[in-house]
Design an enzyme around this catalytic site. Structure first.
Site, PDB file in Angstrom:
ATOM      1  N   ASP A 144      -4.921   3.241  -3.931  1.00 36.61           N
ATOM      2  CA  ASP A 144      -4.260   4.257  -4.751  1.00 36.61           C
ATOM      3  C   ASP A 144      -3.563   5.331  -3.908  1.00 36.61           C
ATOM      4  OD1 ASP A 144      -6.646   5.327  -3.938  1.00 36.61           O
ATOM      5  OD2 ASP A 144      -7.336   5.924  -5.933  1.00 36.61           O
ATOM      6  N   ARG A 145      -3.798   5.320  -2.599  1.00 38.20           N
ATOM      7  CA  ARG A 145      -3.139   6.336  -1.753  1.00 38.20           C
ATOM      8  C   ARG A 145      -1.992   5.730  -0.956  1.00 38.20           C
ATOM      9  NH1 ARG A 145      -7.406  10.522   0.788  1.00 38.20           N
ATOM     10  NH2 ARG A 145      -8.653  10.821  -1.088  1.00 38.20           N
TER      11      ARG A 145
END
Ligand code: VG1
Ligand code: CO
Length: 546
Positions: A284-285
């Site tokens: 998600d990063r």
């Protein structure tokens, strides 16, 4: 073949989810009944009961992922879940899970990940629960789960063989539950094709544009190969560390200047490719780099917002944008220019959920290398990389030039975060109390020529459901647009981590290309003095600077 069993248990007192799920050392999760208690607490508190519900489960492939998935499959079955989708080999990135929940109208999902924390037998493990909108459970849900975990005295689990998770498409019946193995990549990759101009990006790669993508041996490796190489024509050499490993190759799957050192070194070398990127454990990063150039996540959000129309999925315009409170105000300037609202939320993606559901924002992000949009309800690493590729494909400019032009137009928000990891917890709490005690006397005063505009402990009022989340970090905001923010991390598993966020703003065209740490040094110095960090923690220097 399977039988249902009720197991007597007693509560653990430490199952309170933090910024993003329950995160503990693997050794804690391996304690008898520890994982089971938490999963049963999720099931017991699901609205309308868990019986008959359809759920998804997957993880970032870290150590204990495979074992935990089998336990969850058997517990889901014993609790009467009707359909359980499971990522092949137990793999699913956080953004892909969010998409699966939304696409198939599931009631929720369980993501096994401690995100950017290291893995392996001595590393960390974690469980995140996402609700039917595809997003992280909001605080009212995590509080219910925690309360339940404090009184739990039994859980249900099926007894029988482990389910084979190797082949996508396979279906197994466990009690009355259909366990369906799904391809973790294809639905997600298809969604990306709807949002971005793959034709244009293919042309960019065909023109000789080079990229280096580092998955840090975490889950995004499988997504990167399918999307960048198979669908977009990037070369195989563009991929680095793209085989997921249970211990992430001994590294720290955190895409920042410290932990993605190999990538950073290459991007700052003389034969660096045009574009570099990395993601974290659960995908998600993202970190964005140009040749010899680092884009801060706060700037990345602002640049994506300002260039949104390059991507077909965002051509219609933006409803609004949002950023977490410690994230730099770079996107605020873009929002003002676009004449759209800009919301400031507490740290953690769960706070964006209501704004996205109510269609009040289209893009949002956090300084911690998280960017995302209304396409799902999680931040999304690969999505951010694709957005950049799409912008670069249209603009045909180096990353550095694009960013510098952005600063010339909107001013530059110099920004850094200093982390003091694994400090003594009591000392950290005393430091925060000390700061809190000074707030009243700081307001309106002048410090080193800067006038304090606001000094408070950030409290968020959710404009959608009216809920309040207070105690979200100490902020000292100066009239010239500079800010110092202090907060304690809610994702660490050892001692406490103090995060100090420092920001300075300039519109002076002659001051656009200075070194961040030196530009900010008076504020950095002030942050040390105000917090008396040396006194409270014995530490003067941060362990990570981003
Ligand atoms: C950190 C980040 C925060 C992010 C969270 C989860 O939290 O600062 O912005 O949302 O990690 O990210 P904290 O409380 O340690 O500062 V992830 O990639 O774990 O889902
Ligand atoms: Co993550």
């Amino acid at each position: 073949m399977y039988t249902k069993k009720e197991v007597k248990t007693s509560p653990f007192s430490d199952q309170k989810p933090g910024t993003s799920g329950l995160r503990k050392p693997v050794t804690t999760f391996k304690k008898p009944h520890y994982l089971e208690n938490f999963i049963q607490s999720i099931f017991d508190t699901m609205e309308g009961g868990v019986k008959g519900k359809q759920l998804v489960v997957g993880g970032d492939g870290r150590y204990y992922n495979k074992r935990a998935i089998q336990i969850i499959i058997k517990m889901a079955a014993a609790n009467g879940v009707s359909l359980l989708k499971v990522g092949r080999d137990g793999l699913l990135s956080t953004p892909a899970t969010s998409h699966i929940i939304r696409k198939y109208g599931l009631s929720g999902g369980i993501i096994l990940s401690a995100s950017h924390n290291p893995g392996g037998p001595q590393g960390d493990f974690g469980v995140k629960f996402n609700i039917e909108n595809g997003g992280p459970a909001p605080e009212k849900v995590t509080s219910r789960i925690f309360e339940r975990s404090l009184e739990i005295d039994r859980y249900f689990i099926a007894q029988g063989p482990d389910v084979d998770l190797e082949k996508a498409g396979a279906e197994t019946r466990v009690l009355d539950t259909v366990v369906e193995v799904i391809d973790p990549v294809s639905d997600y990759a298809n969604l990306m094709e709807e949002l971005f101009d793959f034709e244009e990006i293919r042309r960019l790669f065909a023109s000789g544009f080079t990229m280096l993508y580092d998955a840090l041996h975490a889950v995004t490796g499988i997504y990167a190969r399918e999307i960048f190489v198979n669908r977009l024509g990037a070369s195989e050499e563009s991929l680095r560390n793209c085989t997921p490993l249970p211990d992430f190759g001994g590294g720290h799957p955190d895409p920042n200047l410290k932990y993605a050192a190999e990538l950073v070194q290459e991007m700052f070398s003389d034969n660096a490719p045009d574009f570099g990127a990395a993601s974290d454990g659960d995908g998600d990063r993202n970190m964005i780099l140009g040749r010899k150039f680092f884009v801060t996540p706060s700037d990345s959000l602002a640049i994506i917002s300002s260039n949104h129309a390059c991507a077909p999925g965002y051509k219609e315009g933006l409803k609004g944008v949002a950023r977490s409170m410690p994230t730099s105000c770079a996107v605020d300037h873009v929002a003002k220019d676009l004449n759209i609202p800009c919301f400031e939320t507490p740290t953690g993606w769960k706070f964006f959920g209501n704004l996205l559901d109510a269609d009040m924002i289209t893009l949002c992000g956090e300084e911690s290398f998280g960017t995302g949009s209304n396409h799902i309800r999680e931040k999304d690493g690969i999505w951010a990389v694709l957005f950049w590729l799409n912008i670069l494909a249209v603009k045909r400019q180096p990353v550095s030039e694009l960013t510098r032009n952005h600063w010339l137009r909107y001013g530059r928000n110099y920004y850094t975060r200093h982390d003091f990891e694994e400090v003594d917890r009591d000392g950290a709490i005393r430091l925060m109390k000390h700061l809190e005690g000074q707030l009243a006397s700081l307001s309106g005063t002048e410090i080193n020529g800067r006038k304090v505009e606001i000094a408070d402990n950030f409290c968020y009022h959710d404009p959608v459901d009216g809920s309040q989340s207070c105690n979200q970090g100490i902020r000292i905001i100066f009239e010239d647009g500079s800010r110092i923010v202090f907060r304690l991390s809610g994702t660490g598993t050892k001692g406490a981590t103090i995060r100090i966020y420092i920001e300075g703003y300039t519109r002076d065209k002659d001051r656009m290309n200075e070194d961040t740490q030196s530009f900010l040094s008076p504020l950095i110095q002030l942050s040390r003095e105000l917090s008396k960090i040396k006194e409270f923690t014995g530490r003067q220097e941060p362990s990570v600077i981003t």
